[in-house]
Motif scaffolding. Structure first.
Motif, PDB file in Angstrom:
ATOM      1  N   ARG A  57       0.834  -1.179   0.204  1.00 28.42           N
ATOM      2  CA  ARG A  57       0.030   0.061  -0.092  1.00 28.42           C
ATOM      3  C   ARG A  57       0.873   1.165   0.144  1.00 28.42           C
ATOM      4  O   ARG A  57       1.574   1.491   0.875  1.00 28.42           O
ATOM      5  CB  ARG A  57      -1.034   0.086   1.215  1.00 28.42           C
ATOM      6  CG  ARG A  57      -2.110   1.236   1.343  1.00 28.42           C
ATOM      7  CD  ARG A  57      -2.489   1.458   2.601  1.00 28.42           C
ATOM      8  NE  ARG A  57      -3.344   0.020   2.964  1.00 28.42           N
ATOM      9  CZ  ARG A  57      -3.878  -0.183   4.256  1.00 28.42           C
ATOM     10  NH1 ARG A  57      -3.963   0.634   4.995  1.00 28.42           N
ATOM     11  NH2 ARG A  57      -4.497  -1.272   4.429  1.00 28.42           N
TER      12      ARG A  57
ATOM     13  N   ASN B  29      -9.210  -0.282  -0.683  1.00 31.61           N
ATOM     14  CA  ASN B  29      -8.730  -0.657  -1.854  1.00 31.61           C
ATOM     15  C   ASN B  29      -9.856  -0.595  -2.681  1.00 31.61           C
ATOM     16  O   ASN B  29     -10.758  -1.418  -2.691  1.00 31.61           O
ATOM     17  CB  ASN B  29      -8.028  -1.871  -1.464  1.00 31.61           C
ATOM     18  CG  ASN B  29      -7.291  -2.579  -2.580  1.00 31.61           C
ATOM     19  OD1 ASN B  29      -7.363  -1.920  -3.778  1.00 31.61           O
ATOM     20  ND2 ASN B  29      -6.743  -3.673  -2.553  1.00 31.61           N
TER      21      ASN B  29
ATOM     22  N   TYR C  96      -2.066  -1.544  -4.053  1.00 35.53           N
ATOM     23  CA  TYR C  96      -2.607  -0.554  -4.540  1.00 35.53           C
ATOM     24  C   TYR C  96      -2.027   0.846  -3.804  1.00 35.53           C
ATOM     25  O   TYR C  96      -1.071   0.760  -3.007  1.00 35.53           O
ATOM     26  CB  TYR C  96      -4.207  -0.876  -3.946  1.00 35.53           C
ATOM     27  CG  TYR C  96      -4.315  -0.613  -2.752  1.00 35.53           C
ATOM     28  CD1 TYR C  96      -5.106   0.549  -2.042  1.00 35.53           C
ATOM     29  CD2 TYR C  96      -4.163  -1.870  -1.973  1.00 35.53           C
ATOM     30  CE1 TYR C  96      -5.309   0.663  -0.883  1.00 35.53           C
ATOM     31  CE2 TYR C  96      -4.447  -1.662  -0.411  1.00 35.53           C
ATOM     32  CZ  TYR C  96      -5.045  -0.589  -0.093  1.00 35.53           C
ATOM     33  OH  TYR C  96      -5.242  -0.404   1.448  1.00 35.53           O
TER      34      TYR C  96
ATOM     35  N   CYS D   7      -3.236   4.544  -2.098  1.00 39.41           N
ATOM     36  CA  CYS D   7      -4.418   5.339  -1.796  1.00 39.41           C
ATOM     37  C   CYS D   7      -4.409   6.739  -2.454  1.00 39.41           C
ATOM     38  O   CYS D   7      -3.300   7.460  -2.470  1.00 39.41           O
ATOM     39  CB  CYS D   7      -4.220   5.763  -0.164  1.00 39.41           C
ATOM     40  SG  CYS D   7      -4.306   4.149   0.703  1.00 39.41           S
TER      41      CYS D   7
END
Length: 402
Positions: A36, A75, A82, A84
């Motif tokens: 992330r 997500n 992924y 943000c």
């Protein structure tokens, strides 16, 4: 962990004990999330962050460049890795943007449709999240605004406490937009303010005069008491006329989630834990907690763990301490420059931190391979394995106490 699950299934343990045990395990396994990323929007350092308490989905950040960003933490990609992304940004091109560094951002506690920001441009603004425009009533102060805070539980008032370069604490009414009261008791700039999460009229304020005052805003006669690091034993203190919480600027305040304790940090490189009802110093020794910040330092306390933990910016790392013993559990390293703020996400036991390197980092619990044991029949089971993280907490898992 299988023991906890079996006891819960048999009705021996209540769900709270299992929840605390799992929350504690997750906090003790926090690591920098490799899957992330948080989009880097700020051109300079990040001073403040806040996660909304309603959905736990949106995060605010305020930077030294005056920019405010709203991130969606969910997500939506359907993939393990992924990023943000920002959903809204008050950028330099906006005519409403703060002219100087944003020092504090906070969601309205009951609705993500509104948030509040304050800045070194001597203003505090209340924003409409949908339009990203501040409401008509703006608050202008005589000096830099270091900190503001709305009560997370208040039902009978809608006051915003504001700490500025002026020693007087301002109380602004969110409904009317007016300043309705001033609290006098400090002799230098007020670096941090914090409402109690237990009693809606109790406010804590920290100042560069080394003092921390506790107020009941219903009283007009002054503060309830001033925290004394020596607990009244003046003979052991250097000759000083007034009670002080630290031997330097006090720039950090944080209540525990139940409001029973108050944590303070100061430029004397100390962190102290206080009984919020009596004002007594609990004398927990956290050792040296590096603090070179001349401004507000944002730190956080875990929620739902046993024991609870404190996350404190310490140089370019985030130090994790056991709340009631003062033991240093670990140092979370990942920033390239000093960390200025961190915020704990109680829904998922995650941590977010921002620093002068302009990065927002996500720290999440991980499942270690050592936690997965192979049964003789070839099936896998999940083991707690706390002793692999920190042997000092092994007893907390084997104990029957909450």
């Amino acid at each position: 962990m299988l023991g906890f699950l079996s006891a819960r299934q048999a009705g021996v343990d209540d769900p709270l004990r299992l929840r605390r045990a799992e929350s504690t395990r997750r906090v003790l396994s926090l690591k920098l999330n490799p899957d992330r990323d948080v989009d880097r929007i700020h051109g300079n350092g990040i001073n403040t962050i806040d996660i909304d308490a309603i959905e736990g989905r949106y995060m605010l950040s305020g930077g030294a460049d005056g920019v405010i960003v709203i991130y969606d933490l969910e997500n939506h990609s359907g993939k393990q890795q992924y990023t943000c992304r920002p959903v809204r940004t008050v950028g330099r091109s906006s005519r409403h943007v703060h002219k100087f560094s944003v020092e504090t951002v906070q969601w309205y506690p009951y609705d993500t449709g509104m948030f509040v920001s304050s800045s070194f441009d001597k203003t505090m603004k209340v924003w409409d999240t949908e339009t990203l425009k501040p409401f008509d009533f703006g608050h202008y102060f005589e000096g830099n605004v270091y900190s503001h805070h709305l009560s997370p539980i208040a039902r009978k008032h809608s006051l915003i406490a504001v700490g500025t370069k002026n020693p007087k604490i301002q109380l602004c009414d969110l409904k009317s937009g007016s300043r309705i009261h001033v609290l006098q008791g400090h002799r230098a700039e007020v670096l941090a303010v914090r409402w109690s999460p237990r009693y809606e009229n109790i406010l804590a304020t920290a100042s560069a005069d080394s003092k921390v005052n506790i107020w009941d805003v219903r009283r007009a006669s002054g503060s309830l008491f001033t925290l004394d690091q020596h607990n009244g034993e003046k003979s052991k203190a250097s000759s000083q006329a007034e009670n002080t919480a630290h031997n330097g600027r006090v720039n950090g305040l944080c209540f525990t989630s139940d409001g029973l304790y108050l944590l303070t940090t100061g430029t004397d490189d100390r962190m102290r834990l206080w009984n919020s009802a009596t004002g007594k110093n609990t004398l927990v020794n956290y050792g040296k907690v590096c603090n070179e910040s001349r401004k507000r330092l944002q730190f956080s306390v875990s929620h739902g763990c046993s024991p609870e933990f404190v996350f404190v910016p310490c140089g370019s790392s985030v130090a994790v301490y056991a709340l009631h013993t003062g033991e240093l559990i670990t140092m979370l390293r990942g920033h390239y420059n000093n960390v200025d703020c961190c915020e704990f996400h109680p829904d998922y036991q995650e941590l977010y931190s921002g620093g002068k390197d302009g990065n927002l980092l996500s720290w999440v619990p991980v499942v270690r391979t050592a936690d997965v044991e192979e049964e003789p029949n070839g099936e896998n089971k999940v083991a707690v394995g706390l002793s692999a993280v920190n042997p000092a907490f092994q007893d907390n898992w084997s104990s029957d106490e909450d």
